[in-house]
Design a protein around this motif. Structure first.
Motif, short mmCIF file in Angstrom:
data_model
loop_
_atom_site.label_atom_id
_atom_site.label_comp_id
_atom_site.label_asym_id
_atom_site.label_seq_id
_atom_site.Cartn_x
_atom_site.Cartn_y
_atom_site.Cartn_z
N SER A 1 1.03 3.43 -3.50
CA SER A 1 0.36 4.71 -3.30
C SER A 1 1.32 5.86 -3.57
O SER A 1 0.96 6.86 -4.20
CB SER A 1 -0.19 4.81 -1.87
OG SER A 1 -1.21 3.86 -1.66
N TRP B 1 -1.92 6.50 -5.82
CA TRP B 1 -3.15 5.78 -5.53
C TRP B 1 -3.61 6.01 -4.11
O TRP B 1 -2.81 6.11 -3.17
CB TRP B 1 -2.93 4.28 -5.70
CG TRP B 1 -2.75 3.80 -7.11
CD1 TRP B 1 -3.01 4.50 -8.25
CD2 TRP B 1 -2.25 2.52 -7.52
NE1 TRP B 1 -2.72 3.73 -9.35
CE2 TRP B 1 -2.25 2.51 -8.93
CE3 TRP B 1 -1.82 1.40 -6.83
CZ2 TRP B 1 -1.83 1.41 -9.67
CZ3 TRP B 1 -1.39 0.30 -7.56
CH2 TRP B 1 -1.40 0.29 -8.96
N GLY B 2 -4.94 6.07 -3.92
CA GLY B 2 -5.53 5.87 -2.62
C GLY B 2 -5.94 4.42 -2.53
O GLY B 2 -5.68 3.62 -3.43
N ARG C 1 0.83 -1.20 0.00
CA ARG C 1 0.00 0.00 0.00
C ARG C 1 0.87 1.26 0.00
O ARG C 1 0.63 2.20 -0.74
CB ARG C 1 -0.93 0.01 1.21
CG ARG C 1 -2.00 -1.06 1.20
CD ARG C 1 -2.98 -0.79 2.34
NE ARG C 1 -3.74 -1.97 2.68
CZ ARG C 1 -3.61 -2.67 3.80
NH1 ARG C 1 -2.73 -2.30 4.72
NH2 ARG C 1 -4.37 -3.73 4.03
#
Length: 249
Positions: A27, A32-33, A23
């Motif tokens: 991200s 990106w979320g 993540r």
């Protein structure tokens, strides 16, 4: 064509040994979320789903990206895979009301999956920076892949080349879908398995490669210019391999 048009890549997700690390890395790299339901992470760009990630289920399983090809009937694809020399790894099953999926090995040993859309169609964005822009099979049996994927998905093929290396472009109704290239002994390590590579679009290939290094990733194949643009092959800190492409189109 829509995201769920049968025969087109519709989704990619990452199986990883470090979901939190993935993540953070992706991200930061792609902007990106994400949303997380405790078992699966959906990566978002501008609030729209573009890719996923989940934990590994087997101790020896490597961190890797998976390609999902859209289908209207996952069970029928499973039957064609088995009839044409492939292997059903995970039989078709329902993912709540979101859709139906299955996982396979092609005859050359490359894993891939299919997605039969329910409430979740697939990625909502393609071909813009931070989203999927191309999928490519790397195989040691080019002719076998041609026959298998043509039989399973109805793909037609255009013969092309990258330098002196043959390259197949899969098409449906004259729309390019994905590529297939041979893994030659000169260019590929003997212990690397056949696989589907995912390509994410970026504004600047070289800058993205540098950013990946700064985030703890690696450059496996340095930036190189082709007719379609400039690309590089990278890996995340857990070894998940992917490519970035700054298209000149």
């Amino acid at each position: 064509m829509t995201v769920s048009t049968p025969g087109f890549p519709t989704w990619v997700d990452l199986g990883t040994a470090d979901l939190e690390g993935a993540r953070r890395f992706y991200s930061a790299l792609f902007g990106w979320g994400f949303e997380d339901d405790g078992a699966y992470t959906t990566f978002l760009l501008n609030g729209r789903p573009v890719a996923g990630a989940g934990p590994l289920y087997d101790a020896g399983q490597p961190t890797a990206w998976s390609t999902y090809i859209a289908t209207a009937d996952a069970d029928a694809v499973a039957a064609r895979v088995a009839a044409n020399g492939g292997k059903v790894l995970v039989a078709p099953f329902d993912v709540h009301d979101q859709g139906r999926m299955a996982a396979f090995l092609d005859p050359g040993g490359a894993p891939f999956s299919v997605w039969q859309a329910g409430t979740m169609s697939g990625a909502a964005l393609f071909d813009v920076p931070g989203t999927l822009t191309w999928n490519e099979l790397n195989t040691r049996d080019l002719e076998g892949a041609h026959a298998f994927y043509g039989a399973v998905f109805g793909w037609q093929f255009r013969h092309s080349s990258i330098g002196e290396m043959p390259y197949l472009v899969a098409k449906l109704d004259e729309t390019p879908i994905c590529g297939i290239q041979p893994m030659t002994a000169e260019d590929w390590p003997a212990d690397m398995s056949p696989h589907w590579m995912v390509y994410f679009a970026v504004h600047d290939c070289d800058r993205s490669a540098e950013h990946a290094i700064a985030l703890g990733g690696r450059v496996l194949f340095p930036p190189m210019s082709l007719q379609i643009g400039r690309y590089a092959v990278l890996s995340d800190p857990q070894g998940g391999m992917f490519a970035v492409l700054a298209s000149n189109r």
